[in-house]
Design an enzyme around this catalytic site. Sequence first.
Site, short mmCIF file in Angstrom:
data_model
loop_
_atom_site.label_atom_id
_atom_site.label_comp_id
_atom_site.label_asym_id
_atom_site.label_seq_id
_atom_site.Cartn_x
_atom_site.Cartn_y
_atom_site.Cartn_z
N TYR A 20 0.83 -1.21 0.00
CA TYR A 20 0.00 0.00 0.00
C TYR A 20 0.87 1.26 0.00
O TYR A 20 0.50 2.28 -0.59
CB TYR A 20 -1.00 -0.01 1.17
CG TYR A 20 -2.21 -0.84 0.80
CD1 TYR A 20 -3.29 -0.27 0.13
CD2 TYR A 20 -2.25 -2.20 1.07
CE1 TYR A 20 -4.37 -1.03 -0.26
CE2 TYR A 20 -3.33 -2.97 0.69
CZ TYR A 20 -4.39 -2.38 0.02
OH TYR A 20 -5.46 -3.13 -0.38
N ASP B 225 -8.03 6.88 -4.58
CA ASP B 225 -6.91 7.77 -4.88
C ASP B 225 -7.15 9.25 -4.59
O ASP B 225 -6.23 10.07 -4.69
CB ASP B 225 -6.46 7.59 -6.34
CG ASP B 225 -7.60 7.79 -7.35
OD1 ASP B 225 -8.47 8.65 -7.11
OD2 ASP B 225 -7.58 7.11 -8.39
N HIS C 18 -14.87 2.79 -1.17
CA HIS C 18 -13.82 1.85 -0.77
C HIS C 18 -12.72 2.51 0.06
O HIS C 18 -11.64 1.96 0.20
CB HIS C 18 -13.22 1.17 -2.01
CG HIS C 18 -14.19 0.26 -2.71
ND1 HIS C 18 -13.99 -0.23 -3.99
CD2 HIS C 18 -15.38 -0.27 -2.31
CE1 HIS C 18 -15.01 -1.00 -4.33
NE2 HIS C 18 -15.86 -1.04 -3.33
N CYS D 191 -0.66 2.39 16.53
CA CYS D 191 -1.66 3.43 16.80
C CYS D 191 -1.16 4.27 17.98
O CYS D 191 -0.77 3.70 19.02
CB CYS D 191 -2.99 2.76 17.14
SG CYS D 191 -4.21 3.92 17.79
#
Length: 251
Positions: free
Chosen positions: A72, A109, A124, A152
């Site tokens: 990713y 995007d 999405h 996190c």
Amino acid sequence: MSKEEPAIPNSLLEALRTAQHLVVLTGAGISAESGIPTFRDAQTGLWAQYSAEELATPEAFQHHPRLVWDWYAWRRQMVAAAKPNAGHLALARLEHLVPTFTLITQNVDGLHAAAGSRAPIELHGNIMRVRCATEETRYTTWSEEGALPPPCPTCGAPLRPDVVWFGEQLPVIALERAWTAAATCDVMLSIGTSGLVEPAASLPRLAYNRGATVAVLNLDVTPHNEERLYLLNGQAGSLLPALVAALEQQG
Ligand code: OAD
């Protein structure tokens, strides 16, 4: 517009000119001309080169978090370098030509917003955000130094891309808004999507079944016109500017 691309049928322009609520659904094809690979095009599509099961499922992230994070990160770099193309820009103009406009995208995007579209519904998610894998808190900035995926800041669980993976639910509010828009619009444009992934794939069918005019703009359709259904073959970056220019000329 190149020679082989059809003119926009007058009856479609008329439907657009009189539309009260226009819905546009986009997929990876609209960003292809910005240099972002689609998913299913032979040779160049991401799923022709990479395994969706190994990279885009919660199980993949659980078993190989670093591999998924890095994949990713690579896609995020491509997106960060990309610019909206003529198709995105035409859609940003189109929303000013109808009383009510809803843009629904399967793309992660962010290029519709970058082009100036006001409130795209991102079914999405968005690759430029991450979220805590446990608490769901979202972040637009994070550190790439140290362990990856980063922890996190609140609970220490890994951060993950804020996108929908196979086997996951779509964001509820986004899906409800998309569903309502499709069910109540009078024209829908479906642009650059293979229509193979549910529930987005059902939106044009829902609109058509409720009486809307539906136009599909895609590189791999056979041109076809019948009452309320148009299949236009061509690149989004050519067809959309032609369509919007024709509407603007009609005033
Ligand atoms: P696909 O890759 O399945 O389909 C892209 C479509 O765009 C194909 O039908 C192409 O023919 C068409 N196309 C390519 N270039 C084009 C251009 N310049 N102009 C017009 N059409 C063009 O992408 P999606 O339908 O968006 O989901 O895929 C749907 C979902 O599947 C994605 O959101 C992603 C993927 O797995 C998730 O990641 C959850």
